[in-house]
Write a protein that holds these residues in place. Structure first.
Motif, short mmCIF file in Angstrom:
data_model
loop_
_atom_site.label_atom_id
_atom_site.label_comp_id
_atom_site.label_asym_id
_atom_site.label_seq_id
_atom_site.Cartn_x
_atom_site.Cartn_y
_atom_site.Cartn_z
N HIS A 249 44.74 45.95 43.71
CA HIS A 249 43.50 44.90 43.18
C HIS A 249 42.93 43.87 44.81
N TYR B 8 39.67 52.02 41.51
CA TYR B 8 38.77 50.16 41.18
C TYR B 8 37.87 50.49 42.30
N VAL C 263 38.85 44.23 32.85
CA VAL C 263 40.02 44.65 33.24
C VAL C 263 40.78 45.27 32.77
N HIS D 132 42.73 40.04 36.28
CA HIS D 132 40.70 40.42 37.06
C HIS D 132 40.00 38.77 37.00
#
Length: 447
Positions: free
Chosen positions: A82, A112, A123, A347
């Motif tokens: 992330h 991602y 999310v 997120h």
């Protein structure tokens, strides 16, 4: 009589020749080339119902595991990915000091990035798509194990090994998690399928050593179960110098840091378990039924109930991202460090904090990490840390065992309980049975 004797002798001769032909035919099936009957049986195993069954089961497996296991399944994979893709998040001390490699997080960073480019970085997709990718790999590994045993033994033994693999509650609990141990185990199965076992036509030194090397790059403990197998291969290899120069040295030069789990040994155990099940003379169905039922309960309990609060509480934090008060929110997770995921399960650039516990790398013998300092005197720590009301978090999240000790702080600073989340039936030490969410009345009364 002589004529009858002659006829009988000729009949016996023809019978012996027929029997010899039949025996030679059986021999040709057993020792035929991969393109022959044996090869066709192998191809049938790879393309039959086993892959579809494994894929369906592991997909179901993925969605029926809704609990947390260890912090590494988030903090050493998804959180790193992330941060790489979305440019915000938190890296633990291992990453800050360059002690971890990016090979495993790169897999999830690629997922991602693809979701980001498709404008699908919701999310829930960030949470589930990486796990579904692990489920697909786990299904492929199941089929590989089945095909290997079928090639080396027979269909019945392979089915028993396959059955044991699918029944294993710990495999169910672990194989779809984003853990380096999980990927290490899957690569171990893939490497095992190419290991040059005597009499096997599937063996490939280059392939199995390359897979071992990849597993070690992801997690150095992968070398442990392979030490005796690689050594055995080395002793049998005719071109020993070639093997050392081109294969073993690159594997041996990789660094090794930890010895924690024995999950990668489990596939080897399943082979022995299945082999034993197949050779039971009596009670085979009863043993199979017991194996299934005895694994079903712990699989469902650990997958759906035990330690689920760490993930469920993230849903409450996610809700703060969907309000106009996101910029005012400040979430403080007062739990043993890394008890929950972080930005990979939220997120949004919400202000969040947790109790940290990095080791001392300076040689200071009197060093005590933040989490230990907090738990030595929670009330005193809170009063000292938040001496001014402007510093107070809007939300506090902590285990139920802490509530009574800090109740005066909560009352004095105007916090109210807004959610109670079940976590476990077996609380221990700093970990309580439930997780509480407290909100500050004066600042966040609209959320």
């Amino acid at each position: 009589m002589e004529a009858a004797g002659g006829l009988l002798a000729r009949a016996r001769g023809r019978a012996r020749r027929t029997e010899a032909v039949r025996l030679r035919k059986r021999r040709s099936v057993l020792y035929s080339a991969p393109g022959g009957a044996a090869g066709q049986r192998g191809a049938g195993a790879a393309g039959g119902p086993a892959p579809l069954l494994a894929l369906a089961l592991r997909t179901l497996n993925c969605f029926l595991v809704q609990t947390s296991f260890v912090p590494d399944e988030y903090w050493q994979s998804l959180e790193v990915a992330h941060r790489m893709v979305f440019n915000y998040g938190y890296l633990t001390w291992e990453w800050a000091n360059g002690l971890r490699g990016y090979s495993y997080p790169l897999i999830f960073a690629s997922i991602y990035k693809a979701l980001q480019l498709l404008a699908k970085d919701d999310v829930q997709l960030l949470i589930w798509v990486p796990r579904l990718a692990q489920a697909v790999l786990a299904a492929f590994a199941d089929v590989k194990l089945y095909s290997l045993v079928r090639h080396l033994e027979n269909t019945e033994t392979a089915k028993c090994v396959y059955f044991c693999q699918l029944c294993s509650w710990f495999t169910w609990y672990s194989c779809t998690r984003t853990l380096t141990n999980t990927m290490e185990t899957l690569l171990t199965i893939f490497a095992l399928s190419y290991y040059p076992i005597k009499g096997s036509k599937m063996g490939s030194s280059c392939k199995y050593l390359a897979l071992i090397a990849l597993a070690i790059v992801i997690r150095p403990t992968a070398v442990i179960p392979w030490i005796p197998l690689v050594f055995s291969h080395f002793l049998q290899e005719q071109r020993k110098a070639d093997l050392i120069l081109h294969n073993c040295i690159p594997v041996g030069m990789l660094s090794h840091k930890e010895f924690r789990f024995i999950y990668p040994v489990l596939p080897f155990c399943m082979v022995f378990c299945g082999y034993s099940l197949k050779h039971l003379k009596a009670w085979k169905k009863s043993a199979a039924s017991f194996l299934l039922l005895s694994n079903l309960l712990p699989a469902l309990y650990t997958g759906l109930i035990h330690q689920r609060g760490s993930l469920d509480v993230m849903n409450h934090i996610q809700q703060l991202c969907n309000t106009s008060y996101q910029s005012q929110a400040f979430v403080f997770i007062m739990m043993p460090c890394h008890s929950t995921p972080f930005y990979s399960h939220v997120h949004c650039p919400l202000k969040m904090r947790f109790l940290q516990c990095p080791p001392d790398l300076t040689g200071n013998d009197s060093y005590v990490d933040e989490a230990d300092v907090f738990y030595s005197n929670p009330l005193g720590w809170l009063n000292k840390e938040f001496y001014n009301d402007t510093l107070l978090p809007s939300h506090l999240i902590f285990f139920s065992v802490l509530e009574q000790e800090i109740s005066s702080f909560l009352a004095l600073r105007g916090y109210e309980k807004t959610a109670t989340v079940f976590h476990t039936h077996v609380p221990q030490g700093r970990v309580g049975s439930h997780i509480y969410v407290y909100r500050k009345k004066t600042e966040m009364n609209h959320t």
